[in-house]
Scaffold this active site. Structure first.
Site, PDB file in Angstrom:
ATOM      1  N   GLY A 178       0.657  -1.508  -0.258  1.00  0.00           N
ATOM      2  CA  GLY A 178       0.129   0.203  -0.024  1.00  0.00           C
ATOM      3  C   GLY A 178       1.049   0.854  -0.050  1.00  0.00           C
ATOM      4  O   GLY A 178       0.294   2.224   0.069  1.00  0.00           O
ATOM      5  N   LYS A 196       5.320  19.665  -7.036  1.00  0.00           N
ATOM      6  CA  LYS A 196       5.644  19.997  -5.531  1.00  0.00           C
ATOM      7  C   LYS A 196       6.865  21.570  -5.395  1.00  0.00           C
ATOM      8  O   LYS A 196       6.580  22.429  -5.167  1.00  0.00           O
ATOM      9  CB  LYS A 196       6.220  19.448  -4.486  1.00  0.00           C
ATOM     10  CG  LYS A 196       4.792  18.034  -4.137  1.00  0.00           C
ATOM     11  CD  LYS A 196       6.006  17.503  -3.743  1.00  0.00           C
ATOM     12  CE  LYS A 196       4.423  16.094  -3.252  1.00  0.00           C
ATOM     13  NZ  LYS A 196       4.944  14.586  -2.483  1.00  0.00           N
TER      14      LYS A 196
HETATM   15  N1  HSE Z   1       2.425  10.513  -3.036  1.00  0.00           N
HETATM   16  C1  HSE Z   1       3.117  11.288  -2.552  1.00  0.00           C
HETATM   17  C2  HSE Z   1       4.606  10.746  -2.244  1.00  0.00           C
HETATM   18  C3  HSE Z   1       2.279  11.326  -0.957  1.00  0.00           C
HETATM   19  O1  HSE Z   1       4.136   9.419  -2.645  1.00  0.00           O
HETATM   20  O2  HSE Z   1       4.980  11.378  -1.845  1.00  0.00           O
HETATM   21  C4  HSE Z   1       1.464  12.715  -1.251  1.00  0.00           C
HETATM   22  O3  HSE Z   1       1.863  13.894  -2.121  1.00  0.00           O
END
Ligand code: HSE
Ligand code: NAP
Length: 420
Positions: A178, A196
């Protein structure tokens, strides 16, 4: 005490953490919660009268002060946020994709309506990064950010290193546990980290970086052999989101794997942990690290934003001035071909006299100096695996080298982070 009235859109991983945690605060009340599926079994119990499957019930509710958007994606989230701002609501969101793609319109609209948009959770989950940059670091000229902003890819690379396993095997295991999504594209191809770093660069440099100008490469081509060689040479391989700004407003913003020297702190950020290394003046360099995702770490950032609004709400006509968007210029994008980097190349070559000399000559003809070259014997099929690390050179030139290495196969070309 007058309570701040919250409307939540989304009750998934982050929304559930926010709902549970907000029960501990007396100055905040959740009025409505929008979800997609009203009959879904959830880890949190919400009174039926508060639930709706129509987010317009939240954004058009005149009694709601703040809309907390935790559904993700650009559409229809953007439409709900626009309507909420037009209806005079403040916004808290964790939606990095929306910020990266619609940031300019979003912040212009929020200023037009004199409302704030806070998004601490969107960049590195539980790590406080937006508020520090906007407030206590506001007196700095930040010129460089190097960060690990995606937990899924960092987990995969760390496991490949620890177990000597292939990308495909670790991805499968991460999906079973998960940690990685069924469709992992957004993480493993670097989109998540690119969203980001787009926003992080914009606020750090006070000039808008555009998502479409961010160079992006994921981790799908990293081989276990690369990780092993990198280790032997004193490096770890990490997916690095970086942004640098020069004195002429040129912003080099990108996401790609890098060989990180083992004496750099980022080399030791493992599994799902995130970290952000910020360099500026007068602070020098600082590293912030912690959980970049997950129900409660991410909720921590969302709640911090909500409480910041609650503290000032109804005490001023212009809430949280330092947290607002103040950049009205756009950074000049730098193309990856025009950047200077060190490179790691893994080359499979026929086991013939003069092959290493040929590699050296082609590099020399492009003004590329080599800092190390390594061949460990000969393979059973009479080929040799040759590992090269270059000095800093122009990306355009190293690409020419790759295309001119006739008879050799460049298995990997990975940028190398400089020492220090
Ligand atoms: N999918 C992102 C990660 C988490 O694996 O860091 C949400 O920002
Ligand atoms: P999630 O678990 O998939 O939850 C999404 C929620 O939004 C669900 O409750 C879903 O409803 C609801 N939703 C989706 N579409 C909707 C629609 N059209 N109308 C109403 N509700 C809708 O997602 P998440 O992981 O919590 O992420 C939420 C946001 O936080 C995203 O922007 C993500 O990028 C960001 N984020 C997540 C993390 C993290 O650790 N997960 C970290 C940082 C930032 P149902 O429950 O009924 O399906």
């Amino acid at each position: 005490m007058e309570k701040l009235r919250i409307g939540l859109i989304g009750l998934g991983t982050v929304g559930s953490g926010v709902y549970k945690s907000l029960q501990n605060f007396e100055n905040v009340e959740i009025i409505k919660v929008a979800v997609r599926n009203l009959t879904k079994t959830r880890s949190v119990e919400v009174p039926t009268e508060k639930l709706t499957d129509n987010p317009y019930d939240v954004v058009n509710d005149s009694s709601i002060d703040v809309v907390v958007e935790l559904m993700g994606g650009v559409e229809p989230a953007w439409d709900y946020i626009k309507t909420a701002l037009e209806n005079g609501k403040h916004i808290v969101t964790a939606n990095k994709e929306l910020l990266a793609k619609k940031g300019e319109e979003l912040f212009n609209l929020s200023e037009k309506h004199n409302r704030v948009v806070l998004y601490e959770a969107a960049i590195a989950g539980g790590i406080p990064i937006i508020m520090p940059i906007k407030t206590i670091l506001a007196g700095n000229k930040i010129h460089k950010i190097q960060a690990i902003l995606n937990g899924t890819t960092n987990y995969i690379l760390t496991k490949m290193d620890a177990d000597g396993a292939s990308y495909e095997d670790v991805l499968k295991e991460a999906q079973t546990l998960g940690y990685a999504e069924t469709d992992p594209t957004g993480d493993v191809e670097g989109f998540d980290a690119a969203y980001k770093i787009t926003t992080l660069a914009t606020i750090a440099f006070n000039a808008r970086a555009k998502f479409e100008n961010v160079y992006r490469e994921g981790i799908t081509k990293i081989r276990k052999e690369d990780i092993q060689r990198a280790n032997e040479l004193g490096y770890k391989i990490k997916l690095i989101a970086s942004a640098t700004m020069d004195e002429n407003n040129n912003a080099d913003v990108r996401v790609h794997p890098m060989l990180v020297p083992k004496d750099n702190m980022l080399a030791h950020i493992d599994y799902v942990t995130n970290a952000v290394l910020i360099t500026g003046h007068p602070i020098g360099s600082i590293v912030l690290s912690g959980p970049g995702a997950g129900e409660f770490p991410t909720a921590s950032s969302v709640i911090g934003d909500i409480l910041a609004i609650a503290r000032e709400y109804k005490t001023t006509d212009y809430l949280l001035p330092m947290m607002r968007c103040h950049h009205h210029s756009v950074a000049n994008p730098v193309k990856i071909e025009d950047t200077y980097n060190k490179y790691y190349l893994s080359i499979t070559a026929p086991n013939a006299i003069g092959v290493i000399a040929k590699i050296g000559t082609i590099c020399a003809n492009k003004d590329i100096s080599l800092s190390s070259i390594l061949q460990k014997g000969v393979e059973s099929d009479n080929t040799a695996e040759i590992t090269v690390i270059t000095e800093k050179c122009l990306e355009r030139k190293i690409r020419e080298v790759v295309s001119e290495l006739e008879g050799c196969e460049v298995k990997s070309l990975i940028r190398v982070m400089e020492e220090g």
